[in-house]
Design a protein around this motif. Structure first.
Motif, PDB file in Angstrom:
ATOM      1  N   VAL A   1       0.845  -1.200   0.000  1.00 61.18           N
ATOM      2  CA  VAL A   1       0.000   0.000   0.000  1.00 61.18           C
ATOM      3  C   VAL A   1       0.878   1.246   0.000  1.00 61.18           C
ATOM      4  O   VAL A   1       0.651   2.184  -0.769  1.00 61.18           O
ATOM      5  CB  VAL A   1      -0.966   0.002   1.212  1.00 61.18           C
ATOM      6  CG1 VAL A   1      -1.567   1.374   1.438  1.00 61.18           C
ATOM      7  CG2 VAL A   1      -2.071  -1.030   1.004  1.00 61.18           C
ATOM      8  N   SER A   2       1.909   1.250   0.836  1.00 58.26           N
ATOM      9  CA  SER A   2       2.769   2.440   0.910  1.00 58.26           C
ATOM     10  C   SER A   2       3.514   2.681  -0.393  1.00 58.26           C
ATOM     11  O   SER A   2       3.792   3.819  -0.762  1.00 58.26           O
ATOM     12  CB  SER A   2       3.753   2.335   2.075  1.00 58.26           C
ATOM     13  OG  SER A   2       4.703   1.334   1.815  1.00 58.26           O
ATOM     14  N   LEU A   3       3.812   1.607  -1.130  1.00 55.53           N
ATOM     15  CA  LEU A   3       4.478   1.739  -2.430  1.00 55.53           C
ATOM     16  C   LEU A   3       3.478   1.864  -3.580  1.00 55.53           C
ATOM     17  O   LEU A   3       3.884   1.935  -4.740  1.00 55.53           O
ATOM     18  CB  LEU A   3       5.386   0.525  -2.672  1.00 55.53           C
ATOM     19  CG  LEU A   3       6.545   0.358  -1.700  1.00 55.53           C
ATOM     20  CD1 LEU A   3       7.232  -0.987  -1.900  1.00 55.53           C
ATOM     21  CD2 LEU A   3       7.533   1.500  -1.857  1.00 55.53           C
ATOM     22  N   LYS A   4       2.179   1.862  -3.233  1.00 54.27           N
ATOM     23  CA  LYS A   4       1.086   1.949  -4.216  1.00 54.27           C
ATOM     24  C   LYS A   4       1.192   0.842  -5.273  1.00 54.27           C
ATOM     25  O   LYS A   4       0.966   1.050  -6.440  1.00 54.27           O
ATOM     26  CB  LYS A   4       1.033   3.326  -4.860  1.00 54.27           C
ATOM     27  CG  LYS A   4       0.717   4.440  -3.877  1.00 54.27           C
ATOM     28  CD  LYS A   4       0.512   5.747  -4.567  1.00 54.27           C
ATOM     29  CE  LYS A   4       0.220   6.919  -3.694  1.00 54.27           C
ATOM     30  NZ  LYS A   4       0.029   6.857  -2.329  1.00 54.27           N
TER      31      LYS A   4
ATOM     32  N   LYS B   1      -8.694   4.351   1.116  1.00 58.14           N
ATOM     33  CA  LYS B   1      -8.387   4.790   2.470  1.00 58.14           C
ATOM     34  C   LYS B   1      -9.442   5.783   2.911  1.00 58.14           C
ATOM     35  O   LYS B   1      -9.695   6.775   2.231  1.00 58.14           O
ATOM     36  CB  LYS B   1      -6.998   5.411   2.530  1.00 58.14           C
ATOM     37  CG  LYS B   1      -6.561   5.715   3.944  1.00 58.14           C
ATOM     38  CD  LYS B   1      -5.109   6.116   3.996  1.00 58.14           C
ATOM     39  CE  LYS B   1      -4.718   6.345   5.441  1.00 58.14           C
ATOM     40  NZ  LYS B   1      -3.340   6.746   5.577  1.00 58.14           N
ATOM     41  N   LYS B   2     -10.084   5.503   4.018  1.00 54.75           N
ATOM     42  CA  LYS B   2     -11.082   6.398   4.594  1.00 54.75           C
ATOM     43  C   LYS B   2     -10.637   6.682   6.013  1.00 54.75           C
ATOM     44  O   LYS B   2     -10.651   5.801   6.868  1.00 54.75           O
ATOM     45  CB  LYS B   2     -12.459   5.722   4.567  1.00 54.75           C
ATOM     46  CG  LYS B   2     -13.573   6.598   4.983  1.00 54.75           C
ATOM     47  CD  LYS B   2     -13.849   7.638   3.930  1.00 54.75           C
ATOM     48  CE  LYS B   2     -15.076   8.436   4.313  1.00 54.75           C
ATOM     49  NZ  LYS B   2     -15.317   9.534   3.463  1.00 54.75           N
TER      50      LYS B   2
END
Length: 113
Positions: free
Chosen positions: A62-65, A71-72
Motif C-alpha cells: 500500500v505504501s508503495l502503491k 483509504k477512509k
C-alpha cells in the motif's frame, strides 16, 4: 397493536417469536455479507487472507502503491474484485505463448512487404 388479553398471550408469544427469528436472520445475513454485492469491501485482515500475503506485506505494498486500495480516515479497505484482478494481472506468459507471439509478429511484418 392492542394489549393482548390473557387468553391471547400464547398467540402473541408465537407472533413475537416469529418476528424475533426474522430479525435474527436479517442480522446474520448482514454479519456474513449474504446480501452484499460481489464487490464488497474487505479489511486488511480479510484482504490478507484472500491474497495469502501477510498484513505487514500488504501495508508495504500500500505504501508503495503496488496494490489497489481505498483509504477512509485511518482505515484501509480493499475491493475484492480489484484484488482478484490485481492477482490475475501477475500471470506470467508461458514460453510457448511468447514464441507464438513473436512468430505471429514476424509473419505479420513480412507479409506486408
Amino acid at each position: 397493536m392492542e394489549k393482548p388479553t390473557f387468553d391471547q398471550l400464547p398467540e402473541a408469544i408465537v407472533t413475537l417469536y416469529d418476528k424475533l427469528l426474522s430479525i435474527e436472520k436479517m442480522l446474520t445475513d448482514l454479519k456474513f455479507g449474504y446480501n452484499l454485492p460481489e464487490q464488497d469491501l474487505l479489511t486488511i485482515q480479510q484482504a490478507s487472507e484472500l491474497v495469502t500475503l501477510a498484513v505487514p506485506t500488504l501495508y508495504s505494498k500500500v505504501s508503495l502503491k503496488e496494490i489497489p486500495f481505498c483509504k477512509k480516515g485511518k482505515r484501509l479497505y480493499f475491493s475484492k474484485s480489484e484484488l482478484l484482478k490485481w492477482v490475475k494481472s501477475g500471470v506470467q506468459e508461458t514460453n510457448g505463448n511468447i514464441v507464438n507471439g513473436v512468430e505471429n509478429k514476424f509473419l505479420a511484418i513480412h507479409s506486408k512487404k
